[in-house]
Design an enzyme around this catalytic site. Sequence first.
Site, PDB file in Angstrom:
ATOM      1  N   LYS A  11     -46.100   4.646 -23.209  1.00 26.61           N
ATOM      2  CA  LYS A  11     -44.748   4.795 -22.659  1.00 26.61           C
ATOM      3  C   LYS A  11     -44.504   6.228 -22.180  1.00 26.61           C
ATOM      4  O   LYS A  11     -45.275   7.145 -22.504  1.00 26.61           O
ATOM      5  CB  LYS A  11     -43.737   4.398 -23.731  1.00 26.61           C
ATOM      6  N   TYR A  51     -39.307  -6.698 -20.331  1.00 25.64           N
ATOM      7  CA  TYR A  51     -38.430  -6.705 -21.506  1.00 25.64           C
ATOM      8  C   TYR A  51     -37.345  -7.772 -21.406  1.00 25.64           C
ATOM      9  O   TYR A  51     -36.331  -7.677 -22.114  1.00 25.64           O
ATOM     10  CB  TYR A  51     -37.825  -5.309 -21.719  1.00 25.64           C
ATOM     11  N   PHE A  59     -29.491  -2.491 -27.294  1.00 26.46           N
ATOM     12  CA  PHE A  59     -30.362  -1.390 -26.869  1.00 26.46           C
ATOM     13  C   PHE A  59     -31.053  -1.661 -25.527  1.00 26.46           C
ATOM     14  O   PHE A  59     -31.860  -0.852 -25.074  1.00 26.46           O
ATOM     15  CB  PHE A  59     -31.411  -1.092 -27.950  1.00 26.46           C
ATOM     16  N   ARG A  87     -51.614  -3.944 -32.665  1.00 24.03           N
ATOM     17  CA  ARG A  87     -50.290  -3.769 -33.296  1.00 24.03           C
ATOM     18  C   ARG A  87     -50.423  -2.921 -34.563  1.00 24.03           C
ATOM     19  O   ARG A  87     -49.573  -2.079 -34.857  1.00 24.03           O
ATOM     20  CB  ARG A  87     -49.669  -5.124 -33.649  1.00 24.03           C
ATOM     21  N   THR A  93     -42.482  -1.147 -35.311  1.00 19.48           N
ATOM     22  CA  THR A  93     -41.578  -0.749 -34.222  1.00 19.48           C
ATOM     23  C   THR A  93     -40.791   0.516 -34.569  1.00 19.48           C
ATOM     24  O   THR A  93     -40.660   1.417 -33.746  1.00 19.48           O
ATOM     25  CB  THR A  93     -40.606  -1.912 -33.924  1.00 19.48           C
ATOM     26  N   ARG A 104     -47.569   5.414 -34.533  1.00 25.46           N
ATOM     27  CA  ARG A 104     -46.122   5.672 -34.583  1.00 25.46           C
ATOM     28  C   ARG A 104     -45.754   6.480 -35.823  1.00 25.46           C
ATOM     29  O   ARG A 104     -44.838   7.300 -35.784  1.00 25.46           O
ATOM     30  CB  ARG A 104     -45.362   4.344 -34.522  1.00 25.46           C
ATOM     31  N   ASN A 114     -40.833   5.425 -29.341  1.00 26.28           N
ATOM     32  CA  ASN A 114     -41.930   5.004 -30.231  1.00 26.28           C
ATOM     33  C   ASN A 114     -43.283   4.873 -29.535  1.00 26.28           C
ATOM     34  O   ASN A 114     -44.178   4.178 -30.002  1.00 26.28           O
ATOM     35  CB  ASN A 114     -41.532   3.743 -31.006  1.00 26.28           C
ATOM     36  N   HIS A 117     -46.242   0.349 -26.202  1.00 28.58           N
ATOM     37  CA  HIS A 117     -45.985  -1.089 -26.290  1.00 28.58           C
ATOM     38  C   HIS A 117     -47.320  -1.772 -26.541  1.00 28.58           C
ATOM     39  O   HIS A 117     -48.350  -1.345 -26.014  1.00 28.58           O
ATOM     40  CB  HIS A 117     -45.398  -1.629 -24.984  1.00 28.58           C
ATOM     41  N   GLU A 128     -48.340 -11.094 -20.453  1.00 24.40           N
ATOM     42  CA  GLU A 128     -48.080  -9.700 -20.079  1.00 24.40           C
ATOM     43  C   GLU A 128     -49.223  -9.132 -19.233  1.00 24.40           C
ATOM     44  O   GLU A 128     -48.969  -8.383 -18.283  1.00 24.40           O
ATOM     45  CB  GLU A 128     -47.862  -8.854 -21.336  1.00 24.40           C
TER      46      GLU A 128
END
Length: 152
Positions: A11, A51, A59, A87, A93, A104, A114, A117, A128
């Site tokens: 990100k 998203y 948010f 993950r 998250t 993270r 964070n 993704h 995706e």
Amino acid sequence: SPMERTLVIVKPDAVQRGLIGEVTSRLERRGLKLVGLKFMSISQDLAHRHYGIHEGKPFFESLIRYITSAPVMAMVWEGPNAVAAVRQTMGATRPTEAAPGSLRHDFALEVGRNLTHASDTVENGVKEVELWFAPDELVSWARAVDPWVFEQ
Ligand code: DAT
Ligand code: MG
């Protein structure tokens, strides 16, 4: 274990902080195989599609602003149980709930910054990857070390 593909996005905050290499390095050394990679600015349209599931949540607007605020590195990683493995490498998250040693945990504090993704299910991984990459942007290749990392 089943071979899977998962979408990873480095990100804007991670790009700005010079963490592209850190993210990529962690996934490489875990044994996952890179099959797609591009550095890009993302459109409002792509951000909203990606998203879409969060539309209507409090948010959502700030999430769209965040993900479109600077370039991202989009990547596709392949391997057995790749979705769960990636993950786990990223961590929960909320960075303050992420396991020690996860990305993270080690580099972030706030849920809205964070860093990455990663697809959350095999099915979403497929969707995706399709959303972010054209078929000819993905490279199927036999890596010399594959038999020493992948059991099958
Ligand atoms: P993840 O990115 O771990 O898959 P998610 O899909 O639930 O998490 O949410 C997508 C992103 O939205 C997440 O990375 C950061 C943001 N987000 C999620 N929950 C949030 C919250 N309660 N407050 C602020 N931002 C949130
Ligand atoms: Mg998610």
